[in-house]
Design a protein around this motif. Structure first.
Motif, mmCIF file in Angstrom:
data_model
loop_
_atom_site.group_PDB
_atom_site.id
_atom_site.type_symbol
_atom_site.label_atom_id
_atom_site.label_comp_id
_atom_site.label_asym_id
_atom_site.label_seq_id
_atom_site.Cartn_x
_atom_site.Cartn_y
_atom_site.Cartn_z
ATOM 1 N N GLU A 1 8.312 9.082 4.926
ATOM 2 C CA GLU A 1 8.836 8.814 6.257
ATOM 3 C C GLU A 1 8.491 7.404 6.697
ATOM 4 O O GLU A 1 9.308 6.708 7.323
ATOM 5 N N HIS A 2 7.271 6.959 6.376
ATOM 6 C CA HIS A 2 6.842 5.623 6.755
ATOM 7 C C HIS A 2 7.654 4.572 6.010
ATOM 8 O O HIS A 2 8.063 3.560 6.585
ATOM 9 N N ARG A 3 7.913 4.813 4.720
ATOM 10 C CA ARG A 3 8.709 3.872 3.943
ATOM 11 C C ARG A 3 10.141 3.818 4.454
ATOM 12 O O ARG A 3 10.749 2.750 4.513
ATOM 13 N N MET B 1 8.390 -5.453 6.846
ATOM 14 C CA MET B 1 7.592 -6.020 5.769
ATOM 15 C C MET B 1 6.196 -5.423 5.725
ATOM 16 O O MET B 1 5.631 -5.178 4.663
ATOM 17 N N ALA B 2 5.630 -5.163 6.914
ATOM 18 C CA ALA B 2 4.295 -4.576 6.958
ATOM 19 C C ALA B 2 4.295 -3.165 6.384
ATOM 20 O O ALA B 2 3.311 -2.722 5.783
ATOM 21 N N ALA B 3 5.416 -2.440 6.555
ATOM 22 C CA ALA B 3 5.476 -1.046 6.117
ATOM 23 C C ALA B 3 5.777 -0.902 4.632
ATOM 24 O O ALA B 3 5.210 -0.029 3.959
ATOM 25 N N ILE B 4 6.653 -1.744 4.103
ATOM 26 C CA ILE B 4 7.073 -1.554 2.708
ATOM 27 C C ILE B 4 6.666 -2.695 1.796
ATOM 28 O O ILE B 4 6.893 -2.645 0.588
ATOM 29 N N GLY B 5 6.058 -3.750 2.344
ATOM 30 C CA GLY B 5 5.619 -4.864 1.521
ATOM 31 C C GLY B 5 6.616 -6.001 1.498
ATOM 32 O O GLY B 5 7.819 -5.800 1.658
ATOM 33 N N ILE B 6 6.113 -7.210 1.316
ATOM 34 C CA ILE B 6 6.955 -8.403 1.334
ATOM 35 C C ILE B 6 8.014 -8.389 0.232
ATOM 36 O O ILE B 6 9.197 -8.625 0.500
ATOM 37 N N VAL C 1 0.844 -1.183 0.000
ATOM 38 C CA VAL C 1 0.000 0.000 0.000
ATOM 39 C C VAL C 1 0.885 1.241 0.000
ATOM 40 O O VAL C 1 1.844 1.319 0.778
ATOM 41 N N PRO C 2 0.630 2.205 -0.860
ATOM 42 C CA PRO C 2 1.444 3.414 -0.879
ATOM 43 C C PRO C 2 1.503 4.062 0.494
ATOM 44 O O PRO C 2 0.515 4.147 1.209
#
Length: 303
Positions: free
Chosen positions: A20-22, A251-256, A15-16
């Motif tokens: 900062e979160h990424r 992984m939850a923040a940027i994807g698997i 999810v985009p």
């Protein structure tokens, strides 16, 4: 992974998020990779004091006690029943399967050899994620995946005189179970904090790991050394719990798929630790194969 997929699947995987979160997620995943890169050398140290079954069972018990204490102190409610199958996969793959299989392999394999073979883990995780989440990767993705697998297979055959050893079998099996655990853990970390994912997985294993530890310690001799105890503490506290906490958070923040790309550095880091901490002599084939796998994984991430 820029794989061809539906909008719904893409949303489920990555999810985009704000920059900062990424960045935070990337940092968390990178910490996890650093922690994991020391797992094989630490396991080799732990085997100086403990038998393979004792080491795996005791590390699981210690990590479960720490995780259970955190869950209890913070009064975390029990996970929903619908999440139990996913947690069982995490427990079977990450808590028990991967540690047990790699520990058995390291009885006869060097950590540098194991690091190159397990360097396929990001690739295996990406494939498992694609299949689990309904992705339809391009032909270039599968070509790169098969090329990376062929490079590792050629390396293992070359190192073992043309035939796969029992240690190689353990390592390839470890790849499959760990990829499944990573994929399910990453999926669950989108609906509950990552530390709770691995925490509950460890606690679920406690009814099995506790008697297993008692039984293994009664049969396998224990010879305490500084290396042995240090290795046990690292694989229990860091590799089995804290490292997975930050890894699942990343992984939850940027994807698997994006998180698995960061694991490109893990086999090369492990090769460095193997030389520095264990004094292993690295053949030219080890870093060359690791770099070849790195290139193949990079291609899959852009396919």
């Amino acid at each position: 992974m820029r794989a061809q997929s539906s909008a719904t699947t893409a949303t489920a995987i990555a999810v985009p998020a704000p920059r900062e979160h990424r960045s935070f997620g990337t940092g968390m995943a990178a910490l996890g990779v650093t922690a994991f890169s020391l797992t094989f050398p630490s396991t080799a140290w732990g085997l100086e004091s403990f038998g393979p079954w004792s080491l795996v069972a005791v590390r699981s018990v210690l990590a479960a006690l720490i995780a259970g204490g955190c869950l209890l102190v913070l009064r975390v409610p029990l996970p929903d029943r619908r999440h139990l199958p996913g947690l069982a996969v995490v427990a079977a793959g990450v808590v028990f399967g991967f540690p047990m299989l790699t520990t058995l392999a390291l009885q006869t394999s060097t950590t540098s050899h194991a690091a190159v073979v397990v360097g396929l883990l990001p690739l295996t995780t990406a494939v498992c994620s694609a299949l689990r989440m309904g992705h339809r990767p391009s032909r270039r993705f599968w070509l790169a995946a098969l090329t990376g697998a062929a490079a590792v297979l050629a390396f293992t055959l070359g190192q073992s005189g043309g035939a796969l050893t029992a240690a190689d079998g353990y390592l390839f099996a470890a790849l499959l179970v760990c990829a499944a655990g990573y994929t399910e853990g990453g999926r669950l970390a989108r609906v509950m904090p990552g530390w709770q994912v691995i925490g509950w997985a460890l606690v679920l294993c406690l009814p099995l790991s506790l008697p297993a530890a008692a039984l293994a310690l009664s049969y396998e001799p224990v010879h305490f050394t500084v290396h042995g105890v240090t290795g046990l503490v690292w694989v229990s506290v860091v590799s089995q719990f804290l490292g997975l906490v930050v890894w699942y958070r990343g992984m939850a923040a940027i994807g698997i798929p994006k998180a698995s790309q960061l694991q490109l550095a893990q086999p090369l880091l492990t090769l460095v630790w193997s030389a520095l901490l264990l004094g292993e002599h690295l053949t030219a084939a080890a870093p060359l194969t690791a770099v070849a796998v790195l290139v193949c994984i990079a291609v899959t991430q852009r396919s």
